[in-house]
Motif scaffolding. Sequence first.
Motif, PDB file in Angstrom:
ATOM      1  N   SER A  80       0.881  -1.202  -0.015  1.00 15.54           N
ATOM      2  CA  SER A  80      -0.062   0.095   0.083  1.00 15.54           C
ATOM      3  C   SER A  80       0.861   1.173   0.208  1.00 15.54           C
ATOM      4  CB  SER A  80      -1.004   0.035   1.210  1.00 15.54           C
ATOM      5  OG  SER A  80      -1.813  -1.124   1.010  1.00 15.54           O
ATOM      6  N   GLU A  81       1.975   1.174  -0.295  1.00 18.02           N
ATOM      7  CA  GLU A  81       2.921   2.255  -0.597  1.00 18.02           C
ATOM      8  C   GLU A  81       2.380   3.496  -1.333  1.00 18.02           C
ATOM      9  OE1 GLU A  81       5.868   2.831   1.125  1.00 18.02           O
ATOM     10  OE2 GLU A  81       5.158   0.900   2.079  1.00 18.02           O
ATOM     11  N   GLU A  82       1.540   3.105  -2.237  1.00 18.19           N
ATOM     12  CA  GLU A  82       0.997   4.225  -3.168  1.00 18.19           C
ATOM     13  C   GLU A  82       0.209   5.281  -2.369  1.00 18.19           C
ATOM     14  OE1 GLU A  82      -0.398   3.538  -7.355  1.00 18.19           O
ATOM     15  OE2 GLU A  82      -0.819   1.591  -6.622  1.00 18.19           O
ATOM     16  N   LEU A  83      -0.559   4.585  -1.333  1.00 20.95           N
ATOM     17  CA  LEU A  83      -1.084   5.440  -0.415  1.00 20.95           C
ATOM     18  C   LEU A  83      -0.287   6.640   0.217  1.00 20.95           C
ATOM     19  CD1 LEU A  83      -3.650   3.435   1.515  1.00 20.95           C
ATOM     20  CD2 LEU A  83      -4.255   4.971  -0.587  1.00 20.95           C
ATOM     21  N   VAL A  84       0.787   6.254   0.676  1.00 18.96           N
ATOM     22  CA  VAL A  84       1.955   7.150   0.941  1.00 18.96           C
ATOM     23  C   VAL A  84       2.511   8.177   0.262  1.00 18.96           C
ATOM     24  CG1 VAL A  84       4.171   7.252   2.635  1.00 18.96           C
ATOM     25  CG2 VAL A  84       2.277   5.434   3.081  1.00 18.96           C
ATOM     26  N   ILE A  85       2.927   7.464  -0.596  1.00 12.66           N
ATOM     27  CA  ILE A  85       3.515   8.198  -1.866  1.00 12.66           C
ATOM     28  C   ILE A  85       2.482   9.449  -2.431  1.00 12.66           C
ATOM     29  CG2 ILE A  85       4.240   8.149  -4.366  1.00 12.66           C
ATOM     30  CD1 ILE A  85       5.076   5.470  -3.890  1.00 12.66           C
ATOM     31  N   ILE A  90      -1.635   9.285   3.397  1.00 11.07           N
ATOM     32  CA  ILE A  90      -1.575   8.473   4.871  1.00 11.07           C
ATOM     33  C   ILE A  90      -0.016   8.702   5.003  1.00 11.07           C
ATOM     34  CG2 ILE A  90      -1.474   6.374   4.120  1.00 11.07           C
ATOM     35  CD1 ILE A  90      -2.793   5.220   6.526  1.00 11.07           C
ATOM     36  N   THR A  91       0.491   8.838   6.204  1.00 11.42           N
ATOM     37  CA  THR A  91       1.819   8.760   6.449  1.00 11.42           C
ATOM     38  C   THR A  91       2.411   7.300   6.524  1.00 11.42           C
ATOM     39  OG1 THR A  91       1.701   8.908   8.796  1.00 11.42           O
ATOM     40  CG2 THR A  91       1.806  11.111   7.633  1.00 11.42           C
TER      41      THR A  91
END
Length: 259
Positions: free
Chosen positions: A12-17, A21-22
């Motif tokens: 779910s790194e895309e959410l951070v990128i 979300i942090t």
Amino acid sequence: MCFFYSVKKEKSEELVINNLITQHQLSLIEDVYFANGFSHLKMPVLLRENNENYLKYYSWGLIPGFCKTESEAERFRNMNLNARSETIFEKKSFENAAKKMRCLVLCSGFFEFYDGGGKKYPFFISLKNNGLFVFAGIWDSWINRVSGETVHTFSILTQETNSLIGALHKKHRMPVFLNFDDAQKYINPETSQSKIIEITNKRIEFEKLKAQSIARFNPKMSEQNNVEKISAFYSYPELSQYFRYDKDFNDEIRSSLLY
DNA sequence: CCAGACGTTGTT
DNA sequence: GTCTGG
DNA sequence: CCAGACGTTGTT
DNA sequence: GTCTGG
């Protein structure tokens, strides 16, 4: 419908990128392999206040703030697991939340049932890249007048189905999926009502989704179902006969289906 | 004016 | 709380 | 969606 | 038969 879903934070790194979300917030999320709406579990949602996104755990099933008694609240939270996106600004139960209390519901996949020859075949619908995606949601808070406790709750917006989900279960409704750009706008309290309507009227391209058949289970058994393998692929050879003769299943849609 | 509603869509 | 129906 | 209900009376 | 509740 969307009454059962799961949250797995891996990939779910895309959410951070995309700054939804942090990394730290993502690390706080606990995996839930099966959430039954009628159990009203606390699930992770993102909301925006003071130009910052907050990760909260709210109970699934919106209780409008005007409820007076516990029994009234119980009735509402069972029928408000979903809210029709077309009418959220008109319905008394949702109007206030739609204007000021929008949120994103994190989800890695949800469960649908295909009716083949009178038998139910469960499917798990997720992103082809296996990431965590976001639904449009609304939330509210309700004060229990007996205990004094404040309960925060949310509902998942629905819209007409796209071709993949519509052909799969023929129930005409699916959650409102948001792309990352629209997701940021959606939870911004400053965004206009007309923009919100525009965003929630969009529909996800079916090519981004996949639907795979999974082993049968009893949705009522919330605890027993909360295991990772519930969403594991399970083959039903007889399903191909239904899909082959179903005029709604063209080759492109079939390529998004695993059965 | 007051009383009553206020909502969504489903499985072994 | 606020709208709808009678 | 399926299971279960499906109703009435009276008082200042 | 049709509405209600879960």
